[in-house]
Enzyme design. Structure first.
Site, short mmCIF file in Angstrom:
data_model
loop_
_atom_site.label_atom_id
_atom_site.label_comp_id
_atom_site.label_asym_id
_atom_site.label_seq_id
_atom_site.Cartn_x
_atom_site.Cartn_y
_atom_site.Cartn_z
N GLU A 54 30.24 39.45 26.54
CA GLU A 54 29.31 41.15 25.98
C GLU A 54 30.02 41.10 24.76
O GLU A 54 29.00 41.49 23.92
CB GLU A 54 29.64 42.07 26.86
CG GLU A 54 28.84 42.07 28.40
CD GLU A 54 27.40 42.11 27.96
OE1 GLU A 54 26.37 41.43 28.53
OE2 GLU A 54 26.83 43.32 27.38
N SER B 70 35.74 39.68 26.64
CA SER B 70 33.77 39.36 28.01
C SER B 70 33.10 38.39 26.85
O SER B 70 32.70 39.16 26.07
CB SER B 70 33.61 40.50 28.14
OG SER B 70 32.28 40.87 28.37
N TYR C 295 30.22 49.27 25.77
CA TYR C 295 31.03 48.77 26.73
C TYR C 295 31.56 47.40 26.01
O TYR C 295 32.58 47.31 25.22
CB TYR C 295 30.41 48.02 27.64
CG TYR C 295 31.47 46.83 28.30
CD1 TYR C 295 32.48 46.97 29.56
CD2 TYR C 295 30.89 46.07 28.53
CE1 TYR C 295 33.22 46.16 29.89
CE2 TYR C 295 32.15 44.93 29.06
CZ TYR C 295 33.05 44.54 30.19
OH TYR C 295 33.94 43.57 30.24
P1 NAP Z 1 35.71 45.96 38.25
O1 NAP Z 1 35.43 44.80 39.23
O2 NAP Z 1 34.19 46.12 38.07
O3 NAP Z 1 37.01 46.10 38.46
C1 NAP Z 1 37.44 47.20 37.23
C2 NAP Z 1 38.47 47.37 37.81
O4 NAP Z 1 39.30 48.65 37.12
C3 NAP Z 1 38.71 48.28 39.33
O5 NAP Z 1 40.40 48.64 40.34
C4 NAP Z 1 39.04 49.68 39.13
O6 NAP Z 1 39.39 50.62 39.73
C5 NAP Z 1 39.76 49.96 37.45
N1 NAP Z 1 39.95 50.87 37.10
C6 NAP Z 1 38.52 51.55 36.35
N2 NAP Z 1 38.53 52.95 35.61
C7 NAP Z 1 40.13 52.61 35.61
C8 NAP Z 1 40.84 53.77 34.83
N3 NAP Z 1 39.97 54.33 33.52
N4 NAP Z 1 42.80 53.67 34.98
C9 NAP Z 1 42.29 52.84 36.25
N5 NAP Z 1 42.26 51.38 36.19
C10 NAP Z 1 40.49 51.44 36.11
O7 NAP Z 1 35.77 44.56 37.54
P2 NAP Z 1 36.13 43.27 37.48
O8 NAP Z 1 35.11 41.96 38.02
O9 NAP Z 1 37.37 42.54 38.35
O10 NAP Z 1 36.30 42.56 35.91
C11 NAP Z 1 37.75 42.84 35.92
C12 NAP Z 1 37.84 42.30 34.03
O11 NAP Z 1 37.45 41.64 33.51
C13 NAP Z 1 37.58 44.03 33.20
O12 NAP Z 1 38.08 44.42 32.44
C14 NAP Z 1 35.57 43.79 33.02
O13 NAP Z 1 36.00 44.16 32.09
C15 NAP Z 1 36.50 42.59 32.50
N6 NAP Z 1 35.04 41.35 32.33
C16 NAP Z 1 34.98 40.92 33.73
C17 NAP Z 1 33.74 40.33 33.69
C18 NAP Z 1 32.76 39.26 35.04
O14 NAP Z 1 31.24 38.72 34.77
N7 NAP Z 1 33.94 40.14 35.77
C19 NAP Z 1 32.90 39.09 32.42
C20 NAP Z 1 34.69 39.27 31.44
C21 NAP Z 1 35.26 40.20 31.46
P3 NAP Z 1 38.51 51.69 40.94
O15 NAP Z 1 38.34 50.35 42.29
O16 NAP Z 1 39.16 52.62 41.13
O17 NAP Z 1 37.25 51.47 40.31
N1 GDD Z 2 23.15 45.90 37.00
C1 GDD Z 2 22.06 44.68 36.97
N2 GDD Z 2 20.94 45.39 37.40
N3 GDD Z 2 21.33 43.77 36.14
C2 GDD Z 2 20.16 43.48 36.06
C3 GDD Z 2 19.69 44.07 37.02
C4 GDD Z 2 19.54 45.75 37.92
O1 GDD Z 2 19.11 45.74 38.44
N4 GDD Z 2 17.44 44.43 36.70
C5 GDD Z 2 17.75 42.76 35.46
N5 GDD Z 2 19.32 42.90 35.31
C6 GDD Z 2 19.85 41.77 34.14
C7 GDD Z 2 21.28 42.86 32.67
O2 GDD Z 2 19.70 42.68 32.45
C8 GDD Z 2 21.82 42.14 32.49
O3 GDD Z 2 20.89 40.78 31.32
C9 GDD Z 2 21.65 40.61 34.18
O4 GDD Z 2 21.30 41.46 34.94
C10 GDD Z 2 23.14 40.72 33.96
O5 GDD Z 2 23.91 42.53 34.21
P1 GDD Z 2 25.25 43.01 35.24
O6 GDD Z 2 24.68 41.68 36.24
O7 GDD Z 2 25.59 43.76 35.10
O8 GDD Z 2 26.17 42.01 34.37
P2 GDD Z 2 25.99 41.90 32.83
O9 GDD Z 2 26.24 40.90 31.97
O10 GDD Z 2 25.77 43.30 32.23
O11 GDD Z 2 27.85 42.47 32.76
C11 GDD Z 2 28.59 42.06 33.12
O12 GDD Z 2 29.55 39.99 32.22
C12 GDD Z 2 30.37 40.96 31.53
C13 GDD Z 2 30.68 39.74 31.20
O13 GDD Z 2 29.34 38.85 29.79
C14 GDD Z 2 30.04 42.48 34.04
O14 GDD Z 2 31.22 41.80 34.88
C15 GDD Z 2 30.58 42.99 32.53
O15 GDD Z 2 31.82 43.48 33.14
C16 GDD Z 2 31.07 41.35 31.44
O16 GDD Z 2 31.84 41.70 30.49
#
Ligand code: NAP
Ligand code: GDD
Length: 338
Positions: free
Chosen positions: A134, A132, A156
């Protein structure tokens, strides 16, 4: 016969799009699901019913923290490719549940690598680790690329850094095919509703439909490089098709603030976000990542991958989807049976 893939996190946003993509590519897909008292398969139910008869999608109960069961499953399935997408993926929640987050994000990834190492003794397997942006945290260079040092800001992000390095170590130490995709934020109409983009599109749709009056947010000044999840799962697949294991940034190369995203979404519904958005300090984080901006030129050059959906299009897709959803909610609320 097609290849076999094993996806952890198949019920999540990315897992559901990746399963669709791989099924289109004639893969046999196996997914890990957690047992819960209510079904968590809403995002993949449509796929399951489409391909059930062909047996192209199979779900298995398990948990990333249960390494023994995970290994048994991987040895039984014998996948060609493993996509480790499972995680407690919410940054804010990781401050409330740091140990659990590290167990799923960090030790969970190690459990996947161990299972793959054992399988690799009898069959070559490729592993994708969902790393990520992050991990860049309080950024030390802009834009961020594969060589930018990590400086994580949350439990995280620390877990993801650990998993990143373990993936590289398994590649080097055991000569395994294990790659990291360092993905910047990617969103969609399937995004979890507590992530900021979806929280905004859900609320804007409900406000327009007369179901809600305010939207409470935290830091509006944080900037993110937001893309569309469908583009990013294509990138994950390409990473594992590359001739050698490597690490790749996937990003759009554009950064905007949470405030900008609010403006864009509310404007699409002919609303002014300033009339509805209020700040609630409960949504502030103990440490914030102020700015993320990715440079995906390595992925472009080596994989031919670029993000094809821009932020305006992404906001439009999500806003339209969530306005339709809100209208259905409003309709159901007002429906009086005879
Ligand atoms: P998400 O929608 O939160 O999905 C997370 C998945 O992980 C869900 O299927 C959840 O199952 C499963 N999970 C959680 N805890 C688990 C456990 N203990 N054992 C097995 N499965 C578990 O996340 P996403 O946005 O699709 O992201 C996919 C991956 O990419 C994650 O690893 C995230 O950290 C990473 N990532 C995401 C982003 C982004 O912007 N979306 C960016 C960079 C990296 P349940 O449905 O049962 O909760
Ligand atoms: N969730 C959330 N809720 N975020 C908020 C809010 C709120 O009410 N208000 C402001 N924010 C700001 C957060 O402080 C952060 O700076 C930004 O919005 C994005 O927050 P999220 O959408 O929760 O995503 P993230 O950037 O913290 O994390 C996501 O992206 C990562 C990749 O950079 C997640 O998908 C992570 O799993 C992923 O790794």
């Amino acid at each position: 016969m097609g290849k076999t893939a094993f996806i952890t996190g198949i019920t999540g946003q990315d897992g559901s799009y990746l399963a669709e993509l791989l099924i289109e590519k004639q893969y046999n897909v196996h997914g890990l699901v957690r047992r819960s008292s209510t079904f968590s398969t809403e995002r993949i139910d449509h796929i399951y019913s489409d391909v059930h008869e062909r047996g192209q999608l199979r779900l298995h109960y398990g948990d990333l923290t249960d390494g023994q069961a995970l290994t048994n499953l991987v040895l039984e399935i014998e996948p060609d490719e493993i996509y480790n997408l499972g995680a407690q993926s919410h940054v804010r929640v990781s401050y409330d549940q740091p140990v659990y987050t590290l167990e799923t994000v960090g030790v969970g990834a190690l459990n996947v690598l161990e299972a793959a190492r054992l399988l690799n003794r009898r069959k070559h397997v490729r592993v994708y680790q969902a790393s990520s942006s992050e991990m860049f945290g309080e950024v030390l260079e802009t834009p961020q690329r594969e060589t930018t040092p990590f400086n994580p800001q949350s439990p995280y992000a620390c877990g993801k850094v650990y998993a990143f390095h373990q993936t590289v170590n398994y590649r080097r130490g055991y000569d395994m095919y294990a790659s990291n995709g360092i993905l910047f934020n990617h969103e969609s109409e399937r995004r979890g509703e507590t992530f900021v983009t979806r929280k905004i599109t859900r609320a804007a749709g409900r406000i327009k439909a007369g179901l809600q009056s305010k939207l409470y947010l935290g830091n509006l000044d944080a900037k993110r490089d937001w893309g569309y999840a469908k583009d990013y799962v294509e990138g994950m697949w390409r990473i594992l098709q590359h001739d050698e294991a490597d690490d790749f940034v996937l990003a759009t190369g554009r950064t905007e603030s949470v405030r900008d995203f609010c403006r864009l979404v509310f404007e699409q519904l002919d609303l002014n976000y300033e009339d509805y958005v209020e700040i609630d300090p409960r949504y502030f984080r103990p440490a914030e990542v102020d700015l993320l901006l990715g440079d995906a030129s390595k992925a472009k050059e080596k994989l031919g991958w670029t993000a094809s959906t821009d932020l305006e299009e992404l906001a439009q897709i999500m806003t339209q989807h969530d306005f339709d959803l809100a209208q259905r909610e409003a309709h159901a609320k007002n429906f009086v049976p005879n």
